[in-house]
Scaffold this active site. Structure first.
Site, PDB file in Angstrom:
ATOM      1  N   THR A 203      54.104 -13.883  19.466  1.00  0.00           N
ATOM      2  CA  THR A 203      54.365 -13.508  18.364  1.00  0.00           C
ATOM      3  C   THR A 203      52.961 -13.508  17.652  1.00  0.00           C
ATOM      4  O   THR A 203      52.973 -12.713  16.708  1.00  0.00           O
ATOM      5  CB  THR A 203      55.270 -14.272  17.462  1.00  0.00           C
ATOM      6  OG1 THR A 203      56.369 -14.440  18.366  1.00  0.00           O
ATOM      7  CG2 THR A 203      55.819 -13.598  16.305  1.00  0.00           C
TER       8      THR A 203
ATOM      9  N   HIS B 167      63.828  -3.651  17.421  1.00  0.00           N
ATOM     10  CA  HIS B 167      63.080  -3.206  16.312  1.00  0.00           C
ATOM     11  C   HIS B 167      61.614  -3.800  16.107  1.00  0.00           C
ATOM     12  O   HIS B 167      61.022  -3.936  14.839  1.00  0.00           O
ATOM     13  CB  HIS B 167      64.021  -3.924  15.106  1.00  0.00           C
ATOM     14  CG  HIS B 167      64.093  -5.482  15.054  1.00  0.00           C
ATOM     15  ND1 HIS B 167      65.480  -6.019  14.476  1.00  0.00           N
ATOM     16  CD2 HIS B 167      63.651  -6.426  15.608  1.00  0.00           C
ATOM     17  CE1 HIS B 167      65.384  -7.150  15.030  1.00  0.00           C
ATOM     18  NE2 HIS B 167      63.887  -7.835  15.627  1.00  0.00           N
TER      19      HIS B 167
ATOM     20  N   TYR C 220      92.677 -12.968  33.097  1.00  0.00           N
ATOM     21  CA  TYR C 220      93.872 -12.247  33.624  1.00  0.00           C
ATOM     22  C   TYR C 220      93.646 -10.707  33.180  1.00  0.00           C
ATOM     23  O   TYR C 220      93.945  -9.704  33.572  1.00  0.00           O
ATOM     24  CB  TYR C 220      95.193 -12.725  33.171  1.00  0.00           C
ATOM     25  CG  TYR C 220      95.169 -12.736  31.687  1.00  0.00           C
ATOM     26  CD1 TYR C 220      94.991 -13.809  31.020  1.00  0.00           C
ATOM     27  CD2 TYR C 220      95.569 -11.741  30.950  1.00  0.00           C
ATOM     28  CE1 TYR C 220      95.250 -13.712  29.577  1.00  0.00           C
ATOM     29  CE2 TYR C 220      95.796 -11.545  29.748  1.00  0.00           C
ATOM     30  CZ  TYR C 220      95.665 -12.900  28.762  1.00  0.00           C
ATOM     31  OH  TYR C 220      95.682 -12.864  27.521  1.00  0.00           O
TER      32      TYR C 220
ATOM     33  N   SER D 287      81.516  -8.849  14.709  1.00  0.00           N
ATOM     34  CA  SER D 287      81.260  -7.397  14.236  1.00  0.00           C
ATOM     35  C   SER D 287      79.885  -7.079  14.079  1.00  0.00           C
ATOM     36  O   SER D 287      78.966  -8.057  13.722  1.00  0.00           O
ATOM     37  CB  SER D 287      81.939  -7.392  12.706  1.00  0.00           C
ATOM     38  OG  SER D 287      83.120  -7.536  12.740  1.00  0.00           O
TER      39      SER D 287
HETATM   40  C1  LIG Z   1      60.056 -11.475  17.194  1.00  0.00           C
HETATM   41  C2  LIG Z   1      60.147 -12.513  18.122  1.00  0.00           C
HETATM   42  C3  LIG Z   1      61.153 -13.042  18.249  1.00  0.00           C
HETATM   43  C4  LIG Z   1      62.390 -13.345  17.566  1.00  0.00           C
HETATM   44  O1  LIG Z   1      62.806 -12.150  17.318  1.00  0.00           O
HETATM   45  P1  LIG Z   1      63.607 -11.547  15.818  1.00  0.00           P
HETATM   46  O2  LIG Z   1      64.091 -10.453  16.034  1.00  0.00           O
HETATM   47  O3  LIG Z   1      62.570 -11.667  14.507  1.00  0.00           O
HETATM   48  O4  LIG Z   1      64.440 -12.521  15.334  1.00  0.00           O
HETATM   49  C5  LIG Z   1      61.287 -13.952  19.313  1.00  0.00           C
HETATM   50  N1  LIG Z   1      60.443 -14.223  20.362  1.00  0.00           N
HETATM   51  C6  LIG Z   1      59.138 -13.486  20.217  1.00  0.00           C
HETATM   52  C7  LIG Z   1      58.128 -13.514  21.095  1.00  0.00           C
HETATM   53  C8  LIG Z   1      58.859 -12.535  18.895  1.00  0.00           C
HETATM   54  O5  LIG Z   1      58.000 -11.933  18.697  1.00  0.00           O
END
Ligand SMILES: *Cc1c(COP(=O)(O)O)cnc(C)c1O
Length: 616
Positions: free
Chosen positions: A294, A388, A417, A437
């Site tokens: 991230t 996303h 079942y 949902s």
């Molecule tokens: C963005 C991200 C997540 C979490 O995703 P979200 O959609 O923000 O909850 C988990 N792991 C990594 C490596 C990410 O970059």
């Protein structure tokens, strides 16, 4: 169209100046009109309910006016304060331009308000979600796999631990319910059964599946925390902490593994950690590799981690293996040919050239390490992949794929079942996932994007390539720049690493400065002038994001860049934190040399202008 046509993704974004607004509104309008007629055509003989009489009444008019004014207000708030990610001047967080098919898919399906929790309430979008799951399986080369969309990557990660936890607890349930199936196995052997063996046994005992499940970790018949530790690299997303908390693993059993200089999980550290737990008699519940971290976009050595895993398997040590590719998962498309076969290393350059992946035919990506890591992903038990993120889909759309569809039996809330009676499955997606949902529109959004851009080198691969090349353009620019001259002082700029993917982290330091606190302050201050929180976002010629590497999270990994910035180790030992600027180059336009040449001087002059306020 002829067969020689190939996709140009520049037709698939609204564009920084809304260049494609005509095409967008044409489709938007036709989707809306189709919906209008869909309503009318249900029973055209039925009279209007909202008649012109109703529409003429004062309260009706008042209500419409009130709604319009709320929308005026909303639109103003959005325009004034939204993150301006559409501009190539935005080099910040993982926000970006989204695909027109994603946006319009969402909008078109949203009008029908379908709920993918159950097939009955969402026939069209449930089928689309099933097809998206199949797309993910092709992408990961999971012929027996299964995948679905969830609200986000965090939930996908929770689901991964849910699988691991329940599967790894099942041997004890089997011992209680059908002891002959695991006869003669010691407790250690039960804790270390290969995932595949567990799934096979579960299938064997089909008529007892529900009883087995009720004796699994789900019912606390097994002590969850006895199942062992969950290993993650120090670069882990914080959702892993939440996952360990929520699913009863315990955050103290979430063990971070130190990194190497590329911010990838250090293999020696990994091996030493596993050995030390095993020697204490603590099993390994699971291990996570990250593909696209991230904060750095780093790609762990998936292939080498698997080699290690296979070594342990030979000695009777087995654990669950998940890949968190929430961010980097879509990048696997660049490695798949039009038939979804992983492209041979020797053919990669040709394939890239054939599909116009890079402007710069000599771009040095991927390295051997990156290629091997992506190639080996197909051996993981499960993979998180977020549409996303690098799928360029509007929120909310995360996703998870599992290697073996039968794994679902370990978590499902579907009485077995139902299967025997041959009911159409998944009639109730809600039985196999964390959520209830869920948005059918999100599924339609991802589905439409995947239909336009297949998950291979002819489709998404081009988009991913554009992003990577944009990042390399930025990386090369920063590396060559070396310093900015500000008020007669040199302000050095240093990239964290060569990007594994599409993220460029960098740090600024005034010439001669050895004080880490003031280095951090300079970067923090520049961020404050260059963030979406800066005083006037409209005059902000360059927008970025930032991150902090603390010693608690990153051990001594930052020493490498600090050394390049001439900051001594003692400073790090004292301050224990490094502030960096972080540019996720998601813009699909900065790969184009003309565009880059247009924008980078603007970015540079804005950096210098802001620095001149800070460096006196
Ligand atoms: C963005 C991200 C997540 C979490 O995703 P979200 O959609 O923000 O909850 C988990 N792991 C990594 C490596 C990410 O970059």
């Amino acid at each position: 169209m002829n067969n020689n046509n190939s996709l140009d993704y520049k037709a698939l974004f609204l564009g920084p100046n809304s260049e494609n607004s005509n095409a967008f509104s044409e489709i938007l309008n036709s989707l809306f009109q189709d919906h209008v007629y869909w309503r009318k055509n249900f029973h055209p003989e039925d009279p209007d309910v909202i008649t012109s009489n109703v529409k003429n009444n004062e309260n009706f008019k008042y209500t419409l006016e009130k709604m319009k004014s709320v929308f005026d207000d909303m639109s103003k708030r959005l325009r004034e304060n939204a993150t301006p990610w559409h501009s190539p001047r935005y080099l910040g967080h993982m926000n970006s331009e989204t695909l027109v098919p994603g946006l319009l898919g969402y909008f078109g399906a949203m009008l029908y308000n379908l709920n993918n929790v159950a097939y009955e309430s969402s026939e069209p979008t449930s089928v689309m979600e099933k097809e998206v799951g199949e797309d993910f399986c092709k992408l990961m080369e999971y012929p027996k796999g299964w995948g679905h969309i969830c609200a986000d990557g965090s939930i996908a990660n929770y689901e991964a631990i849910w699988y691991a936890r329940n599967l790894k607890s099942l041997p004890f349930a089997i011992e209680e319910v059908e002891p002959e199936l695991v006869k003669g196995k010691s407790k250690w052997e039960l804790l270390n059964m290969p995932i595949e063996d567990i799934i096979n046994i579960l299938e064997l005992s089909n008529n007892k599946m529900d009883i087995l499940k009720s004796h699994s970790a789900r019912s606390l018949a097994t002590e969850i925390q006895d199942l062992g530790v969950w290993l993650v690299p120090e670069t882990k997303h914080y959702s892993w902490l939440k996952a360990a908390d929520i699913l009863g693993i315990g955050t103290h059993n979430l063990i971070p593994i130190k990194l190497d200089n590329h911010y990838r999980m250090n293999l020696t550290e990994l091996k030493n950690t596993i050995d030390s737990y095993i020697s204490k008699g603590t099993p390994i519940l699971g291990l996570v590799a990250v593909v696209g971290t991230t904060e750095e976009g780093a790609v762990d050595y998936v292939d080498k981690i698997l080699e290690l895993k296979n070594q342990y398997a030979k000695n009777g040590i087995n654990f669950y293996f998940h890949i968190d590719a929430a961010y980097g998962g879509y990048a696997r498309s660049i490695f798949l040919d039009e038939n979804y076969n992983f492209i041979d290393k020797n053919d990669l350059k040709n394939k890239f050239a054939e599909n116009n992946i890079f402007y710069n035919k000599d771009l040095n990506w991927p390295s051997e390490d990156i290629y091997n890591a992506f190639k080996a992903m197909k051996y993981a038990d499960s993979i998180t992949i977020d549409p996303h993120k690098m799928g360029y889909i509007p929120y909310s759309a995360g996703g998870i794929v599992i290697k073996d569809k039968r794994m679902r039996d370990s978590i499902s809330y579907f009485a077995s079942y139902v299967f025997e009676k041959g009911v159409k499955v998944p009639a109730l997606l809600g039985a196999f996932i964390m959520e209830g949902s869920k948005s059918g529109a999100a599924a339609a959004s991802v589905w439409a994007a995947h239909r336009v851009l297949p998950l291979n080198v002819t489709g998404y691969g081009k988009l991913i390539g554009a992003s990577i090349e944009g990042a390399y353009n930025l990386y090369d620019y920063i590396s060559n720049k070396k310093y900015f001259t500000v008020n007669d002082k040199k302000v050095y700029v240093e990239p964290l690493t060569i990007p594994d993917f599409n993220m460029v982290d960098f740090v600024l330091n005034v010439e001669g400065n050895k004080d880490l606190n003031s280095l951090n302050k300079l970067n923090e201050d520049l961020y404050n002038l260059s963030s979406i929180f800066s005083p006037d976002i409209y005059s902000n010629g360059f927008v970025t994001s930032h991150t902090d590497f603390s010693m608690a999270d990153y051990s001594d990994s930052p020493l490498d860049i600090l050394q390049r910035l001439n900051v001594p180790k003692e400073e790090w030992d004292k301050v224990k934190n490094l502030t960096l600027l972080r540019a996720c180059v998601l813009s699909p336009f900065l790969n184009d040399p003309e565009v880059f040449k247009e924008y980078i001087p603007k970015v540079e002059s804005n950096i210098i202008r802001k620095l001149s306020l800070l460096v006196k």
